[in-house]
Write a protein that holds these residues in place. Structure first.
Motif, PDB file in Angstrom:
ATOM      1  N   LYS A  72       0.820  -1.216   0.000  1.00 14.54           N
ATOM      2  CA  LYS A  72       0.000   0.000   0.000  1.00 14.54           C
ATOM      3  C   LYS A  72       0.851   1.262   0.000  1.00 14.54           C
ATOM      4  O   LYS A  72       0.375   2.335  -0.368  1.00 14.54           O
ATOM      5  N   ARG A  73       2.096   1.137   0.427  1.00 15.22           N
ATOM      6  CA  ARG A  73       3.013   2.278   0.422  1.00 15.22           C
ATOM      7  C   ARG A  73       4.313   1.829  -0.238  1.00 15.22           C
ATOM      8  O   ARG A  73       5.061   1.023   0.312  1.00 15.22           O
ATOM      9  N   THR A 171     -10.647  13.036  -1.221  1.00 17.31           N
ATOM     10  CA  THR A 171     -10.202  11.746  -0.713  1.00 17.31           C
ATOM     11  C   THR A 171      -9.650  10.977  -1.910  1.00 17.31           C
ATOM     12  O   THR A 171     -10.363  10.718  -2.875  1.00 17.31           O
ATOM     13  N   ARG A 195      -0.531  13.280   0.376  1.00 12.38           N
ATOM     14  CA  ARG A 195      -0.509  12.036   1.153  1.00 12.38           C
ATOM     15  C   ARG A 195      -1.567  12.042   2.253  1.00 12.38           C
ATOM     16  O   ARG A 195      -2.116  10.992   2.597  1.00 12.38           O
ATOM     17  N   SER A 196      -1.843  13.224   2.786  1.00 16.98           N
ATOM     18  CA  SER A 196      -2.873  13.323   3.825  1.00 16.98           C
ATOM     19  C   SER A 196      -4.255  13.004   3.271  1.00 16.98           C
ATOM     20  O   SER A 196      -5.156  12.635   4.026  1.00 16.98           O
ATOM     21  N   PRO A 199      -6.523   7.668   2.411  1.00 18.91           N
ATOM     22  CA  PRO A 199      -6.839   6.913   3.628  1.00 18.91           C
ATOM     23  C   PRO A 199      -5.861   5.759   3.833  1.00 18.91           C
ATOM     24  O   PRO A 199      -5.071   5.424   2.940  1.00 18.91           O
ATOM     25  N   GLU A 200      -5.896   5.174   5.007  1.00 15.41           N
ATOM     26  CA  GLU A 200      -4.932   4.133   5.369  1.00 15.41           C
ATOM     27  C   GLU A 200      -4.961   2.961   4.401  1.00 15.41           C
ATOM     28  O   GLU A 200      -3.922   2.359   4.113  1.00 15.41           O
ATOM     29  N   ASP A 201      -6.138   2.601   3.887  1.00 17.97           N
ATOM     30  CA  ASP A 201      -6.226   1.464   2.968  1.00 17.97           C
ATOM     31  C   ASP A 201      -6.034   1.873   1.514  1.00 17.97           C
ATOM     32  O   ASP A 201      -6.155   1.053   0.608  1.00 17.97           O
ATOM     33  N   GLU A 203      -3.658   3.485  -1.730  1.00 17.22           N
ATOM     34  CA  GLU A 203      -2.325   3.129  -2.221  1.00 17.22           C
ATOM     35  C   GLU A 203      -1.555   4.381  -2.625  1.00 17.22           C
ATOM     36  O   GLU A 203      -2.095   5.266  -3.280  1.00 17.22           O
ATOM     37  N   TYR A 229       7.460   2.611   4.079  1.00 15.30           N
ATOM     38  CA  TYR A 229       7.369   2.425   2.628  1.00 15.30           C
ATOM     39  C   TYR A 229       8.246   1.251   2.189  1.00 15.30           C
ATOM     40  O   TYR A 229       9.345   1.054   2.719  1.00 15.30           O
TER      41      TYR A 229
END
Length: 530
Positions: A72-73, A171, A195-196, A199-201, A203, A229
């Motif tokens: 994801k990162r 988003t 990047r903000s 969301p966490e899920d 990519e 990362y």
């Protein structure tokens, strides 16, 4: 089943690998470890070939390796023209048209590149089956470089890094920052804003060819483990076209460096010939434009103070730490041994998460061997407590704390805690780095590194050495966007060792500051207990 329903069903299983373990499919699929996403890419998307015709997108070596290992990162360091931007666009496009409500954004370093990326994405859509274009994937473009799929409530955007409002108020589910090393200056806020928005899920892919040992991409690559990362490095020989196609009448035997590449990467005679030609054309820039390893490809814009070959030799022999503590803030290569004395060079910082790091380097006083390294963003009080704990674990090692700037606060906290094993000079606690002492400290460190690479253990320290450059005015410091906290901590430790031994560097005969004859402790020490 309608096209819309089919796309939605496929969108729930994009990363599944349905033929994994089925060896009979390996030949058909060019390897059985192929995801549903890659099958859709190969079956639906077309790109312009280098001969200008349209072809199906068949992932190459670099693209498939990224597909297998992405997270994801991800941060991608690569040689030129390996197709990573195109492949990331394809991955995100497939997700955008199969998962309703998806927003994908690619950010290029300039307007021309943004337009080229948008052409790639728009070409994906305009070569889909017409029934899909008129049905589930009908579009309505709100403005330039944006495709909106109203029936899916999804959209695809391509922006430039110069746009400070890119991604603001959105988003973003898929974010690709392209050629980050070439983004305009002062874009940290833009990258942070983008990047903000993820969301966490979601990519995020940060990708670039190298562009000097400094700047935001270099910093992100160095801090990848800390920021979570996954690093991906793709050298030039991943490109099939990077080989000399015409036969050479006379071939020079491979050099030692070329032989190492042949053994390590399996390069052919045609690839070695191409490499020689490219290096003759580009000279020093070849290591940057056509990267061969994730260290040498970062070229410092200026004369490096330290011997680059010595740094490379030291990196090859530094080895992994035997122990890591506190989320890798403390790395230990050589634990304390009974009866040995240790020096701890300390370069303090303010502790803010966006500023410089604090660093403490532990060395064996007699041999100069690096034993441990403490590194992180620590406020002065916290750093003082960590230093006391570190010194206690190394036989009450002598703390040589730079007294400049934030060092005064650290020394004050050490005094308040009753710490006595602190270096003193001229009646004051701490080490003073001045306009006179600093050049001598750096030259001493450079001399030690040139003659005795095996005393160094920290890759972070050695990589900082690579980006520590001499400026036109004769001064030296870290290149723009780089850090020198580890360099200064080691320089302080070695300089203190030299001063305590009462000796100067003896060229060719001994390690810097190591005395030829035993030194009587009471005649040389100017501090409390060691």
């Amino acid at each position: 089943m309608s096209d819309l329903s089919l796309l939605r069903d496929l969108g729930t299983s994009l990363d599944l690998r349905p033929f994994e373990g089925h060896s009979e499919m390996a030949t058909v699929l060019r390897g059985s470890n192929v995801s549903v996403r890659d099958l859709l890419i190969e079956g639906l998307l077309k790109v312009r070939s280098k001969t200008r015709g349209l072809i199906w997108l068949r992932p190459n070596r670099a693209q498939m390796e990224f597909s297998r290992n992405h997270t994801k990162r991800s941060i991608v360091l690569k040689a030129r023209q390996l197709g990573i931007t195109t492949y990331v666009a394809a991955r995100f496009f497939i997700q955008t048209i199969t998962q309703p409500g998806t927003v994908s954004v690619q950010v290029a370093h300039d307007q021309e590149s943004a337009e080229e990326i948008f052409k790639i994405v728009h070409r994906f859509w305009e070569n889909l089956p017409k029934a899909m274009q008129d049905g589930a994937l009908v579009t309505s473009r709100a403005n330039i470089r944006q495709i909106v799929f109203p029936r899916l409530d999804s959209e695809y955007r391509v922006a430039t890094a110069a746009d400070a409002n890119a991604g603001r108020g959105m988003t973003i589910h898929n974010l690709h920052c392209s050629e980050v090393a070439r983004w305009p200056r002062d874009v940290e806020e833009t990258l942070a804003s983008l990047r903000s928005a993820v969301p966490e899920d979601g990519e995020i892919v940060l990708e670039s060819t190298p562009n000097g040992a400094g700047g935001i991409f270099y910093e992100e690559w160095q801090r990848a483990e800390e920021t979570g990362y996954t690093r991906h490095f793709f050298p030039w020989w991943y490109g099939e076209e990077y080989r000399l196609k015409k036969k050479i009448a006379t071939v020079e035997p491979p050099t030692v460096e070329e032989e190492r590449l042949i053994q390590h990467a399996g390069l052919t005679e045609a690839q070695i010939a191409w490499r020689r030609t490219k290096r003759a054309q580009l000279r020093g820039l070849a290591v940057q434009e056509y990267a061969e390893d994730p260290v040498s490809c970062f070229r410092a814009s200026g004369e490096c103070v330290f011997d680059l070959e010595a740094i490379e030799r030291a990196l090859q022999s530094c080895g992994e730490p035997v122990e890591t503590r506190d989320n890798q803030h403390l790395l230990i290569w050589l634990p304390a041994q009974v009866g040995k004395q240790y020096l701890i060079g300390v370069d303090p910082a303010g502790g803010g998460s966006e500023g410089d790091y604090s660093c403490a380097v532990v060395i064996d006083r007699r041999s100069g061997l690096q034993c441990a390294e403490l590194h992180g963003h620590f406020p002065p009080r916290e750093l003082a407590f960590r230093l006391i704990e570190l010194a206690n674990s190394y036989n009450q090692g002598l703390l040589v704390v730079e007294q400049n700037n934030h060092g005064h606060a650290v020394l004050a906290h050490l005094r308040m805690e009753g710490c006595t094993n602190v270096f003193r000079e001229g009646g004051h606690d701490g080490w003073l780095t001045s306009a006179v002492s600093r050049p001598a400290m750096i030259e001493n460190l450079a001399a030690v590194l040139a003659i005795e690479q095996t005393i160094f253990r920290s890759p972070r320290l050695l990589n900082e050495c690579r980006t520590f450059i001499r400026h036109a005015d004769g001064s030296s410091s870290a290149a723009a966007g780089s850090h020198d906290d580890c360099v200064m901590a080691m320089a302080i430790a070695l300089a203190a060792r030299q001063k305590l031994a009462g000796q100067i560097w003896q060229k060719r005969f001994e390690l810097a500051s190591l005395p030829r004859q035993p030194v009587k402790t009471e005649e040389t020490l100017s501090f409390g207990s060691v």
